[in-house]
Design a protein around this motif. Structure first.
Motif, PDB file in Angstrom:
ATOM      1  N   PRO A 156       9.499   2.897  -7.955  1.00  0.00           N
ATOM      2  CA  PRO A 156      10.151   4.018  -8.646  1.00  0.00           C
ATOM      3  C   PRO A 156       9.997   5.362  -7.946  1.00  0.00           C
ATOM      4  N   ASP A 157       8.911   5.554  -7.213  1.00  0.00           N
ATOM      5  CA  ASP A 157       8.644   6.865  -6.623  1.00  0.00           C
ATOM      6  C   ASP A 157       8.993   6.947  -5.143  1.00  0.00           C
ATOM      7  N   GLN A 158       9.668   5.933  -4.610  1.00  0.00           N
ATOM      8  CA  GLN A 158      10.064   6.028  -3.214  1.00  0.00           C
ATOM      9  C   GLN A 158      11.322   6.875  -3.095  1.00  0.00           C
ATOM     10  N   LEU A 159      11.378   7.689  -2.065  1.00  0.00           N
ATOM     11  CA  LEU A 159      12.553   8.516  -1.841  1.00  0.00           C
ATOM     12  C   LEU A 159      13.652   7.717  -1.160  1.00  0.00           C
ATOM     13  N   VAL A 160      13.276   6.934  -0.155  1.00  0.00           N
ATOM     14  CA  VAL A 160      14.216   6.082   0.576  1.00  0.00           C
ATOM     15  C   VAL A 160      13.565   4.724   0.756  1.00  0.00           C
ATOM     16  N   ALA A 182      -2.384  -4.303 -10.498  1.00  0.00           N
ATOM     17  CA  ALA A 182      -3.195  -3.093 -10.305  1.00  0.00           C
ATOM     18  C   ALA A 182      -3.822  -3.044  -8.918  1.00  0.00           C
ATOM     19  N   GLN A 183      -3.959  -4.212  -8.267  1.00  0.00           N
ATOM     20  CA  GLN A 183      -4.525  -4.269  -6.912  1.00  0.00           C
ATOM     21  C   GLN A 183      -3.435  -4.220  -5.842  1.00  0.00           C
ATOM     22  N   GLY A 184      -2.200  -3.956  -6.259  1.00  0.00           N
ATOM     23  CA  GLY A 184      -1.108  -3.871  -5.297  1.00  0.00           C
ATOM     24  C   GLY A 184      -0.660  -5.211  -4.751  1.00  0.00           C
ATOM     25  N   MET A 185      -0.982  -6.303  -5.462  1.00  0.00           N
ATOM     26  CA  MET A 185      -0.695  -7.640  -4.954  1.00  0.00           C
ATOM     27  C   MET A 185       0.376  -8.340  -5.784  1.00  0.00           C
ATOM     28  N   VAL A 241       0.696 -21.328   3.078  1.00  0.00           N
ATOM     29  CA  VAL A 241       0.048 -20.186   2.428  1.00  0.00           C
ATOM     30  C   VAL A 241       0.039 -19.044   3.433  1.00  0.00           C
ATOM     31  N   SER A 242       0.668 -17.939   3.076  1.00  0.00           N
ATOM     32  CA  SER A 242       0.767 -16.804   3.989  1.00  0.00           C
ATOM     33  C   SER A 242       0.387 -15.524   3.261  1.00  0.00           C
ATOM     34  N   THR A 243      -0.144 -14.578   4.020  1.00  0.00           N
ATOM     35  CA  THR A 243      -0.465 -13.268   3.460  1.00  0.00           C
ATOM     36  C   THR A 243       0.117 -12.190   4.359  1.00  0.00           C
ATOM     37  N   VAL A 244       0.530 -11.099   3.753  1.00  0.00           N
ATOM     38  CA  VAL A 244       1.093  -9.991   4.517  1.00  0.00           C
ATOM     39  C   VAL A 244       0.828  -8.702   3.751  1.00  0.00           C
ATOM     40  N   THR A 245       0.626  -7.626   4.496  1.00  0.00           N
ATOM     41  CA  THR A 245       0.474  -6.297   3.909  1.00  0.00           C
ATOM     42  C   THR A 245       1.675  -5.447   4.291  1.00  0.00           C
ATOM     43  N   VAL A 246       2.271  -4.808   3.290  1.00  0.00           N
ATOM     44  CA  VAL A 246       3.447  -3.975   3.517  1.00  0.00           C
ATOM     45  C   VAL A 246       3.073  -2.523   3.247  1.00  0.00           C
ATOM     46  N   PRO A 247       2.955  -1.691   4.279  1.00  0.00           N
ATOM     47  CA  PRO A 247       2.673  -0.268   4.061  1.00  0.00           C
ATOM     48  C   PRO A 247       3.947   0.471   3.683  1.00  0.00           C
ATOM     49  N   THR A 248       3.811   1.461   2.829  1.00  0.00           N
ATOM     50  CA  THR A 248       4.957   2.291   2.436  1.00  0.00           C
ATOM     51  C   THR A 248       4.565   3.760   2.531  1.00  0.00           C
ATOM     52  N   GLN A 249       5.541   4.617   2.363  1.00  0.00           N
ATOM     53  CA  GLN A 249       5.313   6.054   2.349  1.00  0.00           C
ATOM     54  C   GLN A 249       5.307   6.599   0.921  1.00  0.00           C
ATOM     55  N   THR A 285       0.840  -1.200   0.000  1.00  0.00           N
ATOM     56  CA  THR A 285       0.000   0.000   0.000  1.00  0.00           C
ATOM     57  C   THR A 285       0.875   1.249   0.000  1.00  0.00           C
ATOM     58  N   GLY A 286       0.321   2.340  -0.548  1.00  0.00           N
ATOM     59  CA  GLY A 286       1.018   3.612  -0.578  1.00  0.00           C
ATOM     60  C   GLY A 286       0.779   4.398   0.693  1.00  0.00           C
ATOM     61  N   LYS A 287       1.241   5.626   0.702  1.00  0.00           N
ATOM     62  CA  LYS A 287       1.106   6.485   1.885  1.00  0.00           C
ATOM     63  C   LYS A 287      -0.351   6.725   2.232  1.00  0.00           C
ATOM     64  N   ASP A 288      -1.222   6.720   1.209  1.00  0.00           N
ATOM     65  CA  ASP A 288      -2.648   6.942   1.436  1.00  0.00           C
ATOM     66  C   ASP A 288      -3.384   5.678   1.837  1.00  0.00           C
ATOM     67  N   GLY A 289      -2.681   4.572   1.980  1.00  0.00           N
ATOM     68  CA  GLY A 289      -3.308   3.319   2.372  1.00  0.00           C
ATOM     69  C   GLY A 289      -3.934   2.551   1.229  1.00  0.00           C
ATOM     70  N   GLN A 290      -3.866   3.096   0.016  1.00  0.00           N
ATOM     71  CA  GLN A 290      -4.444   2.437  -1.143  1.00  0.00           C
ATOM     72  C   GLN A 290      -3.433   1.463  -1.773  1.00  0.00           C
ATOM     73  N   PRO A 291      -3.937   0.446  -2.497  1.00  0.00           N
ATOM     74  CA  PRO A 291      -3.032  -0.509  -3.146  1.00  0.00           C
ATOM     75  C   PRO A 291      -2.040   0.204  -4.059  1.00  0.00           C
ATOM     76  N   LEU A 292      -0.802  -0.294  -4.066  1.00  0.00           N
ATOM     77  CA  LEU A 292       0.278   0.354  -4.808  1.00  0.00           C
ATOM     78  C   LEU A 292       0.741  -0.557  -5.943  1.00  0.00           C
ATOM     79  N   PRO A 293       0.336  -0.258  -7.188  1.00  0.00           N
ATOM     80  CA  PRO A 293       0.818  -1.051  -8.328  1.00  0.00           C
ATOM     81  C   PRO A 293       2.286  -0.746  -8.636  1.00  0.00           C
ATOM     82  N   ASP A 294       2.880  -1.613  -9.436  1.00  0.00           N
ATOM     83  CA  ASP A 294       4.243  -1.418  -9.955  1.00  0.00           C
ATOM     84  C   ASP A 294       5.290  -1.318  -8.862  1.00  0.00           C
ATOM     85  N   ALA A 295       5.034  -1.952  -7.719  1.00  0.00           N
ATOM     86  CA  ALA A 295       6.051  -2.071  -6.677  1.00  0.00           C
ATOM     87  C   ALA A 295       6.749  -3.417  -6.846  1.00  0.00           C
ATOM     88  N   VAL A 296       8.051  -3.435  -6.708  1.00  0.00           N
ATOM     89  CA  VAL A 296       8.811  -4.674  -6.844  1.00  0.00           C
ATOM     90  C   VAL A 296       8.991  -5.287  -5.461  1.00  0.00           C
TER      91      VAL A 296
END
Length: 220
Positions: free
Chosen positions: A188-192, A167-170, A204-212, A32-43
């Motif tokens: 690509p848009d993370q500063l650090v 597109a769903q951040g998964m 089978v495991s699931t995890v959510t990774v929040p980012t800024q 997820t991004g800083k706004d808590g929404q799913p973040l596409p194109d994250a590696v």
């Protein structure tokens, strides 16, 4: 080899395969991004705490086009040694300049990466294209000297446990060794780059990774 020995060997191999399968799990990561929404194109990269590297993925043939002043796809993930073909589908010339992205780009010389030029497409003629081989792991930023607004990225990976979020951040990574691990996220848009997130990989495991990360809007 006697029939008894063959049966014993087959049973041992089957046991080894089953044991191997039992120690590998599937990890579903939502970023997820800083706004808590799913973040596409994250590696997403998973690093087993055991230090296991896994079998290096074989190189692939990837394709990135320049279309309507954009790199498409905007983010690609390829194994080390892969060939990437760049094609200019616009009616005007473009450069392709690939340099190490983020902090890595600050410590490399001017000769790092690659550069090429592609002529604009003429009606009725094949689009100009060129291939490059990417032999160094890490993220690359793509740009065009002629059009500064054009941005693209290629993440060159040397691990089998890496995937780009949809597109769903998964991102769902299979055949990850069970047990303690760390999840790293590059965008690509993370500063650090954020701190790795410790996880426990099970069958089978699931995890959510929040980012800024606050993603930029792409030009249409």
């Amino acid at each position: 080899m006697s029939r008894h020995h063959r049966r014993h060997l087959a049973a041992a191999l089957l046991t080894a395969v089953c044991a191997s399968a039992a120690t590998a799990g599937t990890l579903q990561v939502t970023v997820t991004g800083k706004d808590g929404q799913p973040l596409p194109d994250a590696v997403v990269l998973v690093e087993p705490a055991s230090g296991a590297r896994g079998k290096a993925p074989p190189p692939v043939q990837a394709h990135i086009v320049q279309h309507k002043m954009q790199f498409v796809p905007a983010v690609s993930v390829v194994p080390v040694g892969s060939r990437v073909r760049f094609t200019n589908q616009d009616g005007w010339d473009h450069h392709v300049r690939g340099v190490p992205a983020g902090m890595a780009g600050l410590s490399t010389g001017a000769s790092a990466g690659f550069e090429l030029r592609l002529t604009g497409q003429v009606n009725g003629q094949p689009a100009a294209s060129t291939e490059v081989v990417l032999g160094q792991p890490g993220p690359l930023q793509l740009g065009c000297h002629l059009h500064g607004s054009m941005r693209g990225f290629v993440y060159v990976a040397d691990t089998p446990w890496v995937l780009k979020t949809d597109a769903q951040g998964m991102a769902t990574l299979a055949e990850v060794p069970e047990g303690a691990a760390r999840v790293r996220v590059w965008h690509p848009d993370q500063l650090v780059e954020g701190s790795p997130l410790p996880v426990q990989v099970q069958a089978v495991s699931t995890v959510t990774v929040p980012t800024q990360v606050v993603p930029r809007r792409r030009r249409l």
